[in-house]
Design a protein around this motif. Structure first.
Motif, short mmCIF file in Angstrom:
data_model
loop_
_atom_site.label_atom_id
_atom_site.label_comp_id
_atom_site.label_asym_id
_atom_site.label_seq_id
_atom_site.Cartn_x
_atom_site.Cartn_y
_atom_site.Cartn_z
N GLU A 171 12.46 3.45 -0.68
CA GLU A 171 11.01 3.41 -0.63
C GLU A 171 10.48 2.87 -1.96
N LYS A 183 9.51 -2.00 6.62
CA LYS A 183 8.21 -1.69 7.22
C LYS A 183 7.33 -1.08 6.15
N VAL A 201 4.64 1.82 5.14
CA VAL A 201 4.33 3.20 5.50
C VAL A 201 3.08 3.61 4.72
N ASN A 224 -0.19 1.50 0.76
CA ASN A 224 1.02 1.51 1.59
C ASN A 224 2.24 1.39 0.68
N LYS A 225 3.33 1.95 1.15
CA LYS A 225 4.61 1.80 0.43
C LYS A 225 5.58 1.04 1.31
N GLN A 230 9.15 0.44 2.84
CA GLN A 230 10.41 1.12 3.18
C GLN A 230 11.37 0.06 3.69
#
Length: 266
Positions: free
Chosen positions: A186, A217, A219, A226-227, A229
């Motif tokens: 992440e 994607k 997250v 957003n982070k 992943q």
């Protein structure tokens, strides 16, 4: 006045009983028959004689009771016991015959292999004196089969060496098993203004031997941030998590931190 004879013991019939006893003794001696004597004989003597005859007959034949034949119930019992004893005897005789037949069959069966095994042994015996004669004629230090044994031993060693070499070559030709792991990372940006597509491209540009990137994607974290992943497969002997974290955080304008979410051996 009382009679003086009332207090004395007197046997008034002594003569009568003595005569009866004498008559009975004559009957036993065979000189007289029952009925003879005074007025056809005494009935007491006849009864005594008949009683003694019955006792004599019973003593001579206790089974028939002097009547010449055994009671019907006793005869039936004896006949039934006789039949049962005969039946048991016949069964025992049949069992003995059966056992004798089985023993004979076993003896015949055991005798055939013994005879067949004895024949080759008897045939092999004449060869021993000949071998003894050869040993006497030859030198004691000469070994007839020594060269053959050495050749067989050398051949066995050669075959064993060939097999070991073939096993080693086969083992070396097999590809070594490579340990791999599946890692999910992440990657967190600084704020909501960070270009996440550009950040992902920076991450995927990290390249080395034994590293392969996979799917990714976005997250949501919160406040519009957003982070990223992203998944990758690495060879354990070539790539570690420390290398990945250092290489990704090197893009400090885009990356705030890197965390390992999952680490699974393949």
């Amino acid at each position: 006045m009382a009679s003086p004879l009332m207090n004395e013991s007197v046997w008034f019939n002594q003569q009568k009983f003595e005569k009866a006893e004498a008559n009975y003794q004559q009957i036993l001696a065979g000189t007289a028959t029952p009925g003879q004597g005074k007025q056809g004989g005494s009935s007491l003597v006849n009864e005594i004689a008949q009683a003694r005859q019955e006792i004599s007959k019973l003593l001579q034949n206790p089974i028939t009771g002097g009547g010449g034949s055994a009671p019907p119930g006793k005869m039936d019992s004896l006949e039934r016991e006789n039949r049962e004893l005969r039946k048991v005897t016949d069964e025992l005789r049949a069992m003995v015959l059966k056992l004798e037949n089985r023993v004979s069959a076993l003896e015949r069966g055991a005798g055939v292999p013994a005879a067949s095994a004895a024949a080759p042994a008897a045939a092999a015996k004449p060869s021993k004196p000949a071998a003894a004669d050869d040993d006497d004629d030859d030198d004691d230090d000469f070994d007839m089969f020594g060269s053959d044994d050495e050749e067989e031993a050398a051949e066995k060693e050669r075959l064993q060496a060939e097999r070991v070499a073939a096993y080693k070559a086969k083992k070396a030709s097999k590809p070594a098993l490579v340990a791999k792991s599946n890692i999910i990372l992440e990657v967190k940006p600084w704020d909501d203004e960070t270009d996440m597509k550009e950040l992902e491209q920076k991450v995927r540009k990290v390249s080395t031997d034994g590293l392969k990137w996979g799917s990714s994607k976005l997250v949501p974290v919160g406040y519009g941030i957003n982070k990223l992943q992203i998944m990758c497969v690495v060879e354990d002997d070539k790539v570690g998590t420390d290398f990945l974290e250092e290489a990704i955080t090197a893009h400090e304008d885009y990356v705030q931190s890197v965390d390992v979410v999952a680490f699974n051996k393949i």
